[in-house]
Design a protein around this motif. Sequence first.
Motif, mmCIF file in Angstrom:
data_model
loop_
_atom_site.group_PDB
_atom_site.id
_atom_site.type_symbol
_atom_site.label_atom_id
_atom_site.label_comp_id
_atom_site.label_asym_id
_atom_site.label_seq_id
_atom_site.Cartn_x
_atom_site.Cartn_y
_atom_site.Cartn_z
ATOM 1 N N GLN A 1 0.849 -1.189 0.000
ATOM 2 C CA GLN A 1 0.000 0.000 0.000
ATOM 3 C C GLN A 1 0.885 1.240 0.000
ATOM 4 O O GLN A 1 1.744 1.392 0.862
ATOM 5 C CB GLN A 1 -0.907 0.047 1.242
ATOM 6 C CG GLN A 1 -1.880 -1.119 1.340
ATOM 7 C CD GLN A 1 -2.790 -0.995 2.535
ATOM 8 O OE1 GLN A 1 -3.514 0.006 2.674
ATOM 9 N NE2 GLN A 1 -2.778 -1.998 3.393
ATOM 10 N N ALA B 1 -2.055 4.388 3.342
ATOM 11 C CA ALA B 1 -2.687 3.498 4.307
ATOM 12 C C ALA B 1 -3.096 4.287 5.543
ATOM 13 O O ALA B 1 -2.682 5.440 5.744
ATOM 14 C CB ALA B 1 -1.756 2.363 4.692
ATOM 15 N N ILE C 1 0.912 -3.787 6.505
ATOM 16 C CA ILE C 1 1.387 -3.765 5.119
ATOM 17 C C ILE C 1 2.494 -4.805 4.957
ATOM 18 O O ILE C 1 3.121 -5.247 5.918
ATOM 19 C CB ILE C 1 1.891 -2.371 4.702
ATOM 20 C CG1 ILE C 1 3.134 -1.984 5.519
ATOM 21 C CG2 ILE C 1 0.788 -1.329 4.828
ATOM 22 C CD1 ILE C 1 3.809 -0.711 5.022
ATOM 23 N N THR D 1 5.340 3.952 1.861
ATOM 24 C CA THR D 1 3.935 3.964 2.270
ATOM 25 C C THR D 1 3.686 5.228 3.105
ATOM 26 O O THR D 1 4.446 5.521 4.049
ATOM 27 C CB THR D 1 3.589 2.731 3.113
ATOM 28 O OG1 THR D 1 3.767 1.567 2.313
ATOM 29 C CG2 THR D 1 2.151 2.797 3.602
ATOM 30 N N VAL E 1 -9.445 3.175 4.746
ATOM 31 C CA VAL E 1 -8.650 2.314 3.869
ATOM 32 C C VAL E 1 -9.415 1.019 3.658
ATOM 33 O O VAL E 1 -9.601 0.247 4.608
ATOM 34 C CB VAL E 1 -7.272 2.016 4.474
ATOM 35 C CG1 VAL E 1 -6.474 1.111 3.539
ATOM 36 C CG2 VAL E 1 -6.519 3.308 4.761
ATOM 37 N N PHE F 1 -5.576 3.043 -3.708
ATOM 38 C CA PHE F 1 -5.210 1.674 -3.340
ATOM 39 C C PHE F 1 -5.269 0.802 -4.591
ATOM 40 O O PHE F 1 -5.852 1.184 -5.613
ATOM 41 C CB PHE F 1 -6.142 1.113 -2.248
ATOM 42 C CG PHE F 1 -7.598 1.036 -2.658
ATOM 43 C CD1 PHE F 1 -8.114 -0.112 -3.235
ATOM 44 C CD2 PHE F 1 -8.450 2.124 -2.456
ATOM 45 C CE1 PHE F 1 -9.442 -0.187 -3.604
ATOM 46 C CE2 PHE F 1 -9.777 2.043 -2.836
ATOM 47 C CZ PHE F 1 -10.279 0.888 -3.410
#
Length: 683
Positions: free
Chosen positions: A310, A313, A319, A440, A448, A576
Amino acid sequence: MQSPGVGGEQRVRGRGRKGLPILLALIVALIAAVALPGSAQALAATGHGVGYLASDGVNWIGTYRLADGRLAFCLEAGKASPVGHDYVVSNSSSALGLSKSDLGELAYIARKWSGTNDATTAAAGQLAVWTIAGLHGHPQSWYADRAGAQSAAVVSQANAMLAQAKANATVGGSASLSLRLEADGTGWAKADLTTQLASGGTRPANPSSQSGTMTLTGGVFDDGSTSTTVKNAEYVHVKATGDGVSLTVRASVTFAGLPFDSAVTVGSAGAGTQMLLFTPASTSTATASSTQSELSPLPFQPRVETRTSQTEARAGAAISDSLRLDAAPGDGLMSDWGVYGDSLSSTLPIPVTVRSTLLGPFDAAPTPATEWPADAPTVCSVEVVANTGPGDYRTPECTLPSDGFFVWVETIDPADTPAEKGGGRVRPWKSGFGTATEVTHATTGARVPSIRTTAATGSHDGGAFAPGDCVADGLSVTGLGDDASAPAAEVESLLLGPFDEEPADGHDFGLDDLTSLPVAGSVTTSVSHDGDYTTPCVTVTKTGHYVFVLRSPGSADGDGDGEGAQGAGSDGIPAFSDLVAHTAEALEVAAPDVPVTPVTPETPDQPSTPAKPHRPATPAKPTPAAARVLAYTGAESMAPEALAGAGAIALGLAVLLVLAITRRARRRGADPDAVRASRSERP
């Protein structure tokens, strides 16, 4: 009418004597033209070579000398001496109708002793040749007596030659080649020659007695060349080249002009005259080859291309990092991923351990650099053991502890790979820092989504998909909450394919150039809250394998300023994507089975009326056969008509000659100048 006087008779006889040489010359020329069409290229036997002349001054035992200086043995005892005759030389595998082993022994004797300058050796060699080819009804001693006081030595030496020829004469030969490579890619090659004995069985040729040419493919000799001259039974060093997983060297060798076959070199001068035995031409060839493969000892350089799961996020999200592993080329390196094993038939990829570390948080987006910040905080460290070599892997997850920017970094250490599994051939690797695909951005309160997808049917009712079906994607969304009025994000579902094979589960298409992948179609679905969604369907027209992936730019924030993922507020949805292949998203489109239509049997043919009997045609006159080659000359034979005409002329001239000689003899009676019978030597 007055009868001629003495002077008249002398004039008649004079004219007869003048015409006789002309008549003889015509006959000789005609016979030479018919019987020896290739005599222009013949080789004349000029006289005795090395040996002994009998006390009678006629008989000879030893070699004969040819116009080009060569020496030769007689092959046929009892026939006329070769001196003064022209010989056509050729190779023969059937001279005198002798067996292959006899010819092998003759070839051995001629090869070893025909060129000698020693009289006793030459006489013994001649006697040995006659013993094999035929003594014409006489014992060895009868011929050896021509050597006078050396007759016993000639017989003894001749029999020693025969024993040596029987033990060592060959009728053929072959080559073999040994090739060996060591683990470091160096090795050796050796070519051996084996002779086939005339007496049966085989025997290695004397070491270093013959020279050949060896050629390498996939390797070089010490001087860097791929071809060199070698001696039989001698070792030469080789070194494999190439940068593949395995090193393969092929060696081939050719030995030409070997003195191993049973063909003899003979000279022929026509019927009634001795055939001669020369030193045989070395014409046989032996070849061999060998191929050897070993695992390459070269090191290899692993490298990793990475992408965070991601790029945007929510703080607290988990992640991971996707890894694409392969080998980097370079000087002195293998071009492929290294393998290990006991043999080429049972190898495994050399395993490596990829250690991934999540650094952060950073207040601002990091600047790409080759080195990591020494004081960067660490969120977590995870590792992936890559046992299957190059391919796609995914790290375990790490949880984002707060807002900020987080960066994945990776290393590969050869020490993590056991030596017995090829650890000594792994080169270390370290990633750079701050690559965009590794960053990220975590934001507190961001919505999210987590989406699980499943390929679903549209117009299709179940079973295998077929061309023309409309395929949809099912989206199961969590993480957005239950407020259906919250800002929505547009989710693009892409149906990738067709592929020849099903994409591997976990393959990250995000590491590929999506513009280069086949896309069957894409559809958009608006998602604003948790729940199940079904996308519009995509019609598939081609057979093959397909898979759904998705991506979204996110939503505008609550103020509707259109900033999307980067400006997402508490109600916004950051950008995303899920570009990883999942088994649940894969499908196959296959052509439907086509029923086989039964074939109607054909109506049997009606019998036809028999054809009228065919009368055989009158046989055509036979076509004359093609001209055949004359023995030992290579010239074509003359046509029958030409031979018949030449024969008739020769016969007529011969009759005239006989009449002239008879008439002369009658008139002169016992002429003291008559031709005396000449005495010729008997070999």
